[in-house]
Design a protein around this motif. Structure first.
Motif, PDB file in Angstrom:
ATOM      1  N   PHE A 125     -32.450 -45.888 -23.892  1.00  0.00           N
ATOM      2  CA  PHE A 125     -32.519 -46.905 -23.558  1.00  0.00           C
ATOM      3  C   PHE A 125     -31.417 -47.527 -24.048  1.00  0.00           C
ATOM      4  O   PHE A 125     -30.693 -46.732 -24.936  1.00  0.00           O
ATOM      5  CB  PHE A 125     -33.923 -47.648 -24.621  1.00  0.00           C
ATOM      6  CG  PHE A 125     -33.956 -47.533 -25.837  1.00  0.00           C
ATOM      7  CD1 PHE A 125     -32.926 -48.645 -26.670  1.00  0.00           C
ATOM      8  CD2 PHE A 125     -34.552 -47.042 -26.411  1.00  0.00           C
ATOM      9  CE1 PHE A 125     -33.225 -48.615 -28.099  1.00  0.00           C
ATOM     10  CE2 PHE A 125     -34.347 -47.029 -27.721  1.00  0.00           C
ATOM     11  CZ  PHE A 125     -33.474 -47.594 -28.841  1.00  0.00           C
ATOM     12  N   THR A 139     -32.604 -50.728 -18.333  1.00  0.00           N
ATOM     13  CA  THR A 139     -34.418 -50.417 -19.008  1.00  0.00           C
ATOM     14  C   THR A 139     -35.199 -51.231 -19.882  1.00  0.00           C
ATOM     15  O   THR A 139     -34.948 -50.944 -21.078  1.00  0.00           O
ATOM     16  CB  THR A 139     -33.180 -49.098 -20.312  1.00  0.00           C
ATOM     17  OG1 THR A 139     -33.101 -50.030 -21.121  1.00  0.00           O
ATOM     18  CG2 THR A 139     -33.029 -47.855 -19.663  1.00  0.00           C
ATOM     19  N   PRO A 140     -35.545 -52.252 -19.159  1.00  0.00           N
ATOM     20  CA  PRO A 140     -36.475 -53.267 -19.962  1.00  0.00           C
ATOM     21  C   PRO A 140     -37.644 -52.671 -21.022  1.00  0.00           C
ATOM     22  O   PRO A 140     -37.893 -53.137 -22.058  1.00  0.00           O
ATOM     23  CB  PRO A 140     -36.554 -54.638 -18.856  1.00  0.00           C
ATOM     24  CG  PRO A 140     -36.241 -53.947 -18.225  1.00  0.00           C
ATOM     25  CD  PRO A 140     -35.699 -52.439 -17.655  1.00  0.00           C
ATOM     26  N   LEU A 141     -38.362 -51.699 -20.229  1.00  0.00           N
ATOM     27  CA  LEU A 141     -39.236 -51.103 -20.642  1.00  0.00           C
ATOM     28  C   LEU A 141     -39.159 -50.109 -21.831  1.00  0.00           C
ATOM     29  O   LEU A 141     -39.992 -50.698 -22.991  1.00  0.00           O
ATOM     30  CB  LEU A 141     -40.516 -50.595 -20.126  1.00  0.00           C
ATOM     31  CG  LEU A 141     -41.779 -50.165 -20.465  1.00  0.00           C
ATOM     32  CD1 LEU A 141     -42.354 -50.736 -20.905  1.00  0.00           C
ATOM     33  CD2 LEU A 141     -42.934 -49.090 -19.444  1.00  0.00           C
ATOM     34  N   THR A 143     -36.233 -50.113 -23.436  1.00  0.00           N
ATOM     35  CA  THR A 143     -36.033 -51.430 -24.394  1.00  0.00           C
ATOM     36  C   THR A 143     -36.765 -51.833 -25.519  1.00  0.00           C
ATOM     37  O   THR A 143     -36.744 -51.554 -26.959  1.00  0.00           O
ATOM     38  CB  THR A 143     -34.871 -51.385 -24.147  1.00  0.00           C
ATOM     39  OG1 THR A 143     -33.389 -50.953 -22.909  1.00  0.00           O
ATOM     40  CG2 THR A 143     -33.911 -53.215 -25.226  1.00  0.00           C
ATOM     41  N   ALA A 144     -37.716 -52.209 -24.807  1.00  0.00           N
ATOM     42  CA  ALA A 144     -38.747 -53.194 -25.410  1.00  0.00           C
ATOM     43  C   ALA A 144     -39.795 -51.350 -25.961  1.00  0.00           C
ATOM     44  O   ALA A 144     -40.308 -52.203 -27.645  1.00  0.00           O
ATOM     45  CB  ALA A 144     -39.738 -53.887 -24.363  1.00  0.00           C
ATOM     46  N   ILE A 145     -39.905 -50.726 -25.868  1.00  0.00           N
ATOM     47  CA  ILE A 145     -40.454 -49.730 -26.888  1.00  0.00           C
ATOM     48  C   ILE A 145     -39.740 -48.825 -28.130  1.00  0.00           C
ATOM     49  O   ILE A 145     -39.704 -48.736 -28.877  1.00  0.00           O
ATOM     50  CB  ILE A 145     -40.815 -48.296 -25.577  1.00  0.00           C
ATOM     51  CG1 ILE A 145     -42.266 -49.022 -25.133  1.00  0.00           C
ATOM     52  CG2 ILE A 145     -41.776 -46.604 -26.308  1.00  0.00           C
ATOM     53  CD1 ILE A 145     -42.565 -48.190 -23.719  1.00  0.00           C
ATOM     54  N   GLY A 147     -36.960 -49.828 -29.247  1.00  0.00           N
ATOM     55  CA  GLY A 147     -37.017 -51.370 -30.122  1.00  0.00           C
ATOM     56  C   GLY A 147     -38.104 -51.056 -31.271  1.00  0.00           C
ATOM     57  O   GLY A 147     -37.625 -51.295 -32.027  1.00  0.00           O
ATOM     58  N   GLY A 148     -38.914 -51.541 -30.681  1.00  0.00           N
ATOM     59  CA  GLY A 148     -40.754 -51.821 -31.163  1.00  0.00           C
ATOM     60  C   GLY A 148     -40.221 -50.607 -32.106  1.00  0.00           C
ATOM     61  O   GLY A 148     -41.174 -50.727 -33.518  1.00  0.00           O
ATOM     62  N   ARG A 149     -40.324 -49.455 -31.694  1.00  0.00           N
ATOM     63  CA  ARG A 149     -40.665 -48.121 -32.170  1.00  0.00           C
ATOM     64  C   ARG A 149     -39.367 -48.467 -33.626  1.00  0.00           C
ATOM     65  O   ARG A 149     -39.607 -47.757 -34.452  1.00  0.00           O
ATOM     66  CB  ARG A 149     -40.013 -46.929 -31.450  1.00  0.00           C
ATOM     67  CG  ARG A 149     -39.749 -45.845 -32.128  1.00  0.00           C
ATOM     68  CD  ARG A 149     -39.981 -43.656 -31.669  1.00  0.00           C
ATOM     69  NE  ARG A 149     -39.670 -43.060 -32.022  1.00  0.00           N
ATOM     70  CZ  ARG A 149     -39.731 -42.209 -31.790  1.00  0.00           C
ATOM     71  NH1 ARG A 149     -39.109 -42.089 -30.305  1.00  0.00           N
ATOM     72  NH2 ARG A 149     -39.756 -40.786 -32.332  1.00  0.00           N
TER      73      ARG A 149
END
Length: 187
Positions: A125, A139-141, A143-145, A147-149
């Motif tokens: 990401f 890579t929005p999805l 990046t969200a995954i 970053g959340g991880r």
């Protein structure tokens, strides 16, 4: 698997365990670019000014040789600590200023390429895409995954009381006094 960590001239060496990586990203922030350029390490930047970073917990890193060569800078009094090899100015890693934040962003170019790719794969990401020096696929999805991880792993480490002992002493002070530098951050 342990991946070799080394500076360009080989005087600073260590290893990174890939058992529990937080993520592998490419960061396009101005500060990462300023850090690389201040050290004369433009070769760690891609064509759009991004740096590949492997995020790991601090207990995944162990220096084996030349840790006296480790040096530290920061781009402000409150910014990230940016670690490098004083012998050859090779960027090594980024950490928070607080040893209680169990995060180390290892500069991917400091890792042995073949083992790095096998252990961590390619960057999954992008961060700070808007600061890139050119077009970068979003890579929005991912990046969200990603970053959340990272956030969840940081939270879990905090709850376990994990501290950054790779770059900080037992009292929580950085192993080296950070040199605050005025590096142009540009576009």
């Amino acid at each position: 698997m342990h991946v070799e960590l080394r500076c360009r001239c080989g005087q600073l060496r260590g290893e990174v365990d890939n058992a529990h990586p937080y993520g592998h990203a490419r960061c396009y922030c101005r500060d990462c670019r300023a850090y690389a350029r201040f050290l004369g390490a433009d070769d760690v930047l891609d064509a759009q000014g991004g740096t590949a970073i492997v995020a790991v917990p601090p207990d995944a890193i162990r220096f084996t040789t030349g840790d006296a060569r480790l040096a530290c800078l920061s781009l402000s009094d409150r910014g990230l600590l940016r670690w490098y090899a004083g012998c050859c100015k090779a960027p090594i890693a980024n950490t928070a200023r607080d040893a209680r934040i169990a995060y180390v962003g290892v500069i991917a170019d400091a890792l042995e390429p073949q083992d790095r790719d096998a252990a961590f794969g390619p960057p999954r990401f992008v961060l700070n895409q808007a600061s890139a020096e050119g077009q970068v696929p979003g890579t929005p999805l991912a990046t969200a995954i990603g970053g959340g991880r990272i956030f969840l792993r940081l939270l879990a480490a905090r709850l376990r009381g994990l501290r950054n002992r790779a770059f900080f002493d037992v009292d929580g002070a950085p192993l080296r006094t950070p040199q605050v530098v005025d590096a142009p951050r540009g576009a």
